[in-house]
Design an enzyme around this catalytic site. Structure first.
Site, mmCIF file in Angstrom:
data_model
loop_
_atom_site.group_PDB
_atom_site.id
_atom_site.type_symbol
_atom_site.label_atom_id
_atom_site.label_comp_id
_atom_site.label_asym_id
_atom_site.label_seq_id
_atom_site.Cartn_x
_atom_site.Cartn_y
_atom_site.Cartn_z
ATOM 1 N N HIS A 116 0.854 -1.186 0.000
ATOM 2 C CA HIS A 116 0.000 0.000 0.000
ATOM 3 C C HIS A 116 0.894 1.242 0.000
ATOM 4 O O HIS A 116 1.868 1.300 0.752
ATOM 5 C CB HIS A 116 -0.894 -0.004 1.248
ATOM 6 C CG HIS A 116 -1.782 1.195 1.308
ATOM 7 N ND1 HIS A 116 -2.919 1.324 0.527
ATOM 8 C CD2 HIS A 116 -1.689 2.351 2.013
ATOM 9 C CE1 HIS A 116 -3.479 2.492 0.779
ATOM 10 N NE2 HIS A 116 -2.753 3.143 1.667
ATOM 11 N N LEU A 151 -10.142 -2.755 5.205
ATOM 12 C CA LEU A 151 -9.294 -2.202 4.144
ATOM 13 C C LEU A 151 -7.973 -1.636 4.691
ATOM 14 O O LEU A 151 -7.978 -0.833 5.623
ATOM 15 C CB LEU A 151 -10.073 -1.087 3.422
ATOM 16 C CG LEU A 151 -9.351 -0.451 2.233
ATOM 17 C CD1 LEU A 151 -9.224 -1.433 1.091
ATOM 18 C CD2 LEU A 151 -10.081 0.804 1.779
HETATM 19 C C1 GRF Z 1 1.632 1.098 -6.312
HETATM 20 O O1 GRF Z 1 1.894 2.379 -5.833
HETATM 21 C C2 GRF Z 1 1.010 0.253 -5.245
HETATM 22 O O2 GRF Z 1 1.470 0.533 -3.959
HETATM 23 C C3 GRF Z 1 -0.443 0.660 -5.349
HETATM 24 O O3 GRF Z 1 -0.674 0.824 -6.716
HETATM 25 C C4 GRF Z 1 0.556 1.132 -7.384
HETATM 26 C C5 GRF Z 1 0.733 0.061 -8.403
HETATM 27 O O4 GRF Z 1 1.846 0.295 -9.205
HETATM 28 N N1 GRF Z 1 -1.318 -0.283 -4.700
HETATM 29 P P1 GRF Z 1 2.415 -0.854 -10.151
HETATM 30 O O5 GRF Z 1 1.223 -1.395 -10.924
HETATM 31 O O6 GRF Z 1 3.044 -1.884 -9.297
HETATM 32 O O7 GRF Z 1 3.385 -0.148 -11.050
#
Ligand code: GRF
Length: 217
Positions: A116, A151
């Site tokens: 997250h 969540l």
């Molecule tokens: C990341 O910042 C992740 O923490 C969040 O969504 C983004 C996804 O980026 N849940 P990616 O698809 O891994 O480039």
């Protein structure tokens, strides 16, 4: 002490978009020869750019189009059927932008790991970088945690922090956070591979072998 076994740790990775965390996980797993395999990449979005990358890199990948489901339980049931084909040890949510229902989370509790983009418990939910800037915090980052039914609130395994500067925009800050995400998630996955992350019956996390669960750039 680490428990080694001959069995490879099996990961299924769930994505929704560009998949940069997925790429880091797979590249690090391969280059560092972890005793692990990425059994499959599954997206809820057929147009996820990460699926193309996975295909081009000969990773077993598929999608279940969540927009075609009117009901969360049906999607969760089909996702579960797909996941169970691979009997994974862990399911890594790497930019998986869909809330999973309670029964799904309970079924896989202890195996579901999410990244997250905030220092939880600060800023659960969406627009974490915008909210960090608006609130004036000077520190922001990412959290890798076990998924629980509420969540963005499960037991924390590791966090990576970055500075927030006065002139930061959402784009600049999100790039800085992504850089630390790409350090934290592969490190945690490597510890999982080696059975070095323990979730006890009271939902407390221990990391063995003195690994530091705090990362910075
Ligand atoms: C990341 O910042 C992740 O923490 C969040 O969504 C983004 C996804 O980026 N849940 P990616 O698809 O891994 O480039």
């Amino acid at each position: 002490m680490t428990k080694y076994s001959n069995k490879k740790c099996r990961f299924v990775i769930l994505i929704s978009g560009r998949g940069s965390n997925m790429q880091e996980l797979i590249k690090t797993c391969n280059s560092d020869n972890w005793p692990a395999e990425i059994s499959a990449v599954i997206s809820n979005n057929p147009k996820a750019a990460g699926l193309d990358w996975a295909n081009n890199n000969y990773i077993n990948s598929t999608y279940l189009d969540s927009s075609k489901y009117s009901n969360r339980d049906d999607f969760d049931r089909d996702l579960s059927i797909e996941i169970d084909k691979y009997s994974p040890d862990y399911i890594l949510l790497a930019g998986f932008m869909r809330i999973l229902g309670c029964s799904f989370v309970r079924k896989y509790y202890g195996k579901l790991i999410n990244i997250h983009p905030s220092l939880l418990p600060a800023f659960p939910g969406l627009d974490t970088h915008g909210r960090a800037i608006s609130s004036g915090v000077r520190i922001h980052g990412c959290t890798v945690h076990f998924v629980s039914p509420e969540l963005d609130s499960g037991p924390i395994i590791a966090q990576g922090y970055v500075n927030v500067f006065s002139k930061d925009t959402v784009e600049i800050l999100s790039e800085r956070v992504l850089e630390i995400e790409h350090k934290v998630f592969p490190s945690v996955a490597h510890w999982l591979t080696l059975n070095e992350v323990i979730l006890d019956k009271d939902d407390k996390v221990s990391i063995l072998n003195n690994h530091n669960g705090l990362f910075y750039l």
